[in-house]
Design a protein around this motif. Structure first.
Motif, PDB file in Angstrom:
ATOM      1  N   ARG A 115       0.830  -1.215   0.000  1.00 19.40           N
ATOM      2  CA  ARG A 115       0.000   0.000   0.000  1.00 19.40           C
ATOM      3  C   ARG A 115       0.859   1.259   0.000  1.00 19.40           C
ATOM      4  O   ARG A 115       0.554   2.230  -0.696  1.00 19.40           O
ATOM      5  N   ASN A 116       1.932   1.241   0.785  1.00 18.28           N
ATOM      6  CA  ASN A 116       2.802   2.420   0.824  1.00 18.28           C
ATOM      7  C   ASN A 116       3.518   2.634  -0.506  1.00 18.28           C
ATOM      8  O   ASN A 116       3.752   3.769  -0.924  1.00 18.28           O
ATOM      9  N   GLU A 117       3.873   1.523  -1.184  1.00 22.81           N
ATOM     10  CA  GLU A 117       4.498   1.657  -2.505  1.00 22.81           C
ATOM     11  C   GLU A 117       3.520   2.241  -3.508  1.00 22.81           C
ATOM     12  O   GLU A 117       3.858   3.120  -4.308  1.00 22.81           O
ATOM     13  N   ILE A 118       2.293   1.725  -3.488  1.00 24.82           N
ATOM     14  CA  ILE A 118       1.256   2.227  -4.396  1.00 24.82           C
ATOM     15  C   ILE A 118       0.961   3.689  -4.094  1.00 24.82           C
ATOM     16  O   ILE A 118       0.807   4.520  -5.012  1.00 24.82           O
ATOM     17  N   LEU A 177      -9.595   6.467   4.852  1.00 22.09           N
ATOM     18  CA  LEU A 177      -9.418   7.782   5.470  1.00 22.09           C
ATOM     19  C   LEU A 177      -8.329   7.742   6.541  1.00 22.09           C
ATOM     20  O   LEU A 177      -7.560   8.696   6.687  1.00 22.09           O
ATOM     21  N   LYS A 178      -8.257   6.644   7.286  1.00 18.00           N
ATOM     22  CA  LYS A 178      -7.188   6.498   8.281  1.00 18.00           C
ATOM     23  C   LYS A 178      -5.828   6.468   7.601  1.00 18.00           C
ATOM     24  O   LYS A 178      -4.861   7.084   8.064  1.00 18.00           O
ATOM     25  N   PHE A 179      -5.755   5.733   6.487  1.00 17.39           N
ATOM     26  CA  PHE A 179      -4.503   5.650   5.729  1.00 17.39           C
ATOM     27  C   PHE A 179      -4.138   7.015   5.164  1.00 17.39           C
ATOM     28  O   PHE A 179      -2.967   7.422   5.200  1.00 17.39           O
ATOM     29  N   ARG A 231      -0.766   9.312   5.794  1.00 17.90           N
ATOM     30  CA  ARG A 231       0.098   9.782   4.701  1.00 17.90           C
ATOM     31  C   ARG A 231       0.127  11.306   4.596  1.00 17.90           C
ATOM     32  O   ARG A 231       0.943  11.854   3.860  1.00 17.90           O
ATOM     33  N   GLY A 232      -0.762  11.981   5.338  1.00 13.51           N
ATOM     34  CA  GLY A 232      -0.810  13.441   5.277  1.00 13.51           C
ATOM     35  C   GLY A 232      -1.541  13.971   4.056  1.00 13.51           C
ATOM     36  O   GLY A 232      -1.294  15.099   3.615  1.00 13.51           O
ATOM     37  N   TRP A 233      -2.447  13.160   3.502  1.00 14.12           N
ATOM     38  CA  TRP A 233      -3.214  13.599   2.341  1.00 14.12           C
ATOM     39  C   TRP A 233      -4.384  14.479   2.775  1.00 14.12           C
ATOM     40  O   TRP A 233      -4.932  14.324   3.868  1.00 14.12           O
ATOM     41  N   GLN A 234      -4.785  15.375   1.893  1.00 14.29           N
ATOM     42  CA  GLN A 234      -5.975  16.187   2.126  1.00 14.29           C
ATOM     43  C   GLN A 234      -7.185  15.435   1.575  1.00 14.29           C
ATOM     44  O   GLN A 234      -7.137  14.924   0.457  1.00 14.29           O
TER      45      GLN A 234
END
Length: 256
Positions: free
Chosen positions: A175-178, A207-209, A213-216
């Protein structure tokens, strides 16, 4: 097995075989049993050792490996797995296969070199036919191919419940790679598409992920906005560039 260890061994089997396993009790008993195995000289066996004691010691360590997995304790699993290698290599032909040996034989997380070393010691037919070994072999191949959907589906095809823990760990890395690829390729993505790409079954996990990741997250527009890294505006030192270019031109004139 020493007479004083037999009650502890039986207690361990009962605690481990209960549904669900009493992991706390298993851990307490395992600590006592390992001390007893050290005193009996069978935790790290050498030379001629009673085969019955070896079998019991191996079963205890294998239960310890399972308890570690179910407790989500990878360092503890690594220690048990390392201790088991003597039984799987030096005494492989002397010991009968136990109830746990095949399942632990294929579990070696994040240690690709060790995993390949283990495979080299096995017959090719065993690798092809044994589901406990075939499963991690397939996982590695799919990871190398980038077939992440196959890795995700492999969770439901795991030959033992414990394997799902390692597939889940792999999915975290995947998931982190994607996610890193998405950040580089898109400015934003619909929530539905992001969930599909990241193999999330519900929006809450997505949403937790995203928060991690610091996404808006634009809930109104049902989209994720990616922060672009390294796009800070750079001031171009115009005066210095012009002065350097003129100096370079004058040097060229002198050369010519």
């Amino acid at each position: 097995m020493a007479a004083r260890l037999k009650p502890l061994y039986d207690e361990l089997i009962r605690a481990f075989s209960s549904r669900p396993s009493d992991l706390k009790k298993c851990s307490e008993i395992l600590t006592k049993l390992k001390l007893g195995l050290i005193e009996a000289g069978v935790l790290l066996p050498r030379g001629d050792v009673n085969l019955g004691d070896l079998t019991n010691a191996r079963d205890i360590l294998e239960i310890g490996a399972y308890v570690s997995i179910r407790s989500r304790d990878v360092p503890s699993f690594d220690r048990y797995f390392s201790q088991l290698q003597t039984f799987y290599t030096d005494y492989r032909h002397a010991l009968l296969d136990g109830g746990f040996v095949e399942a632990t034989d294929g579990l070696s997380p994040n240690r690709i070199a060790d995993f390949h070393t283990t495979l080299e010691s096995l017959d090719s037919q065993v690798i092809a036919e044994n589901p406990f070994i075939r499963h991690p072999v397939n996982l590695e191949r799919w990871l190398m191919e980038g077939s992440y959907s196959k890795v995700w589906n492999a969770r439901e095809e795991a030959p033992a419940e414990e394997y799902k823990f390692f597939v889940d760990s792999l999915m975290g890395t995947i998931r982190n790679e994607i996610a890193s690829s998405e950040e580089a390729a898109y400015e934003s993505l619909p929530l539905k598409d992001a969930a599909t790409l990241l193999f999330f079954k519900n929006q809450t996990d997505l949403l937790k992920f995203a928060q991690h990741r610091g996404w808006q997250v634009d809930l109104t527009g049902s989209a994720i906005i990616f922060k672009k890294k390294g796009e800070e505006k750079m001031e171009i030192p115009k005066q210095r560039l012009i002065a350097a270019s003129l100096a370079y031109a004058r040097e060229l004139e002198q050369i010519v």
